[in-house]
Design a protein around this motif. Structure first.
Motif, short mmCIF file in Angstrom:
data_model
loop_
_atom_site.label_atom_id
_atom_site.label_comp_id
_atom_site.label_asym_id
_atom_site.label_seq_id
_atom_site.Cartn_x
_atom_site.Cartn_y
_atom_site.Cartn_z
N ARG A 130 4.14 5.70 7.38
CA ARG A 130 4.79 4.70 8.12
C ARG A 130 6.19 5.17 8.17
N ASP A 189 1.02 -1.36 -0.04
CA ASP A 189 0.04 -0.23 0.08
C ASP A 189 1.03 1.09 0.17
N VAL A 190 2.27 1.15 0.03
CA VAL A 190 2.88 2.24 -0.08
C VAL A 190 3.24 2.80 -1.77
N THR A 218 1.28 6.14 2.41
CA THR A 218 0.47 5.05 1.89
C THR A 218 -0.49 5.57 0.86
#
Length: 216
Positions: free
Chosen positions: A120, A35-36, A138
């Protein structure tokens, strides 16, 4: 004696999210996570970006420097807009100068982004010696920035200005960006652990001189 403006952790979180969204490099594989969508390397680079967000007079000065080398009218117009709208007075959030330049702890604001799944953080190095912080944006974080900017004029300003800051910074690393900021005498001459002085009047005079030169 007037109190200096201070941003809440939530305001700082939005500002940092805007910086990470605008200045990060897109990724095309799942090396950092499925999801990055983009990464921004180095805490020093994020701090330097944040300085220009928090000090619009310094940002306007960078735009004038770039205008003088490119003659791109939009840069001059934007610098004029920043000064005419009194952003250096209304939007300034002072920063303290430490040994390596402007710095403010980011942990509280970043923890808000991390807990919401918008960003993150990966720390590269060995225990006790972090070589580099990597900020991972993300898909949810990118969408959140877009949605927030569309719903609130105040937040759209963060997104727009972060885009300008990202353009000024280019691909330059954090240390080199701080070196550029140190070229301003007011920044360099600020005593350690003191608030970095504004340059609004000098930048406004510089803008006026450029505009007078255009009409001469």
């Amino acid at each position: 004696m007037s109190l200096l403006p201070v941003a809440s952790d939530r305001q700082s979180a939005v500002r940092l999210l805007a910086c990470i969204d605008a200045a990060s490099t897109n990724v095309t594989n799942d090396a950092w996570g499925a999801d990055v969508v983009a990464i921004l390397r180095a805490q020093s680079r994020l701090q330097a970006l944040d300085f220009w967000m928090r000090n619009p007079d310094y940002l306007a000065n960078e735009l004038l420097i770039e205008f003088e080398s490119t003659n791109e009218q939009s840069l001059l117009d934007l610098a004029q807009n920043i000064l005419d709208s009194r952003e250096p007075d209304l939007r300034r959030l002072p920063m303290i100068r430490y040994h390596f330049g402007a710095f403010e702890p980011l942990d509280n604001a970043l923890s808000i982004l991390c807990s919401a799944g918008l960003v993150r953080i990966r720390r590269q190095g060995v225990p006790g010696h972090v070589r580099e912080h990597v900020y991972l944006l993300t898909a949810q974080g990118r969408q959140a920035m877009t949605d927030l900017a569309e719903k609130a004029i105040e937040i759209s300003w963060y997104k727009e200005r972060a885009t300008v800051v990202a353009r000024v910074a280019g691909d330059t690393g954090g240390k080199a960006l701080k070196d550029r900021q140190y070229l301003q005498a007011e920044y360099a001459d600020t005593e350690l652990k003191h608030i970095i002085a504004p340059i609004t009047d000098r930048v406004r005079n510089r803008l006026n001189e450029i505009m007078q030169g255009q009409t001469a």
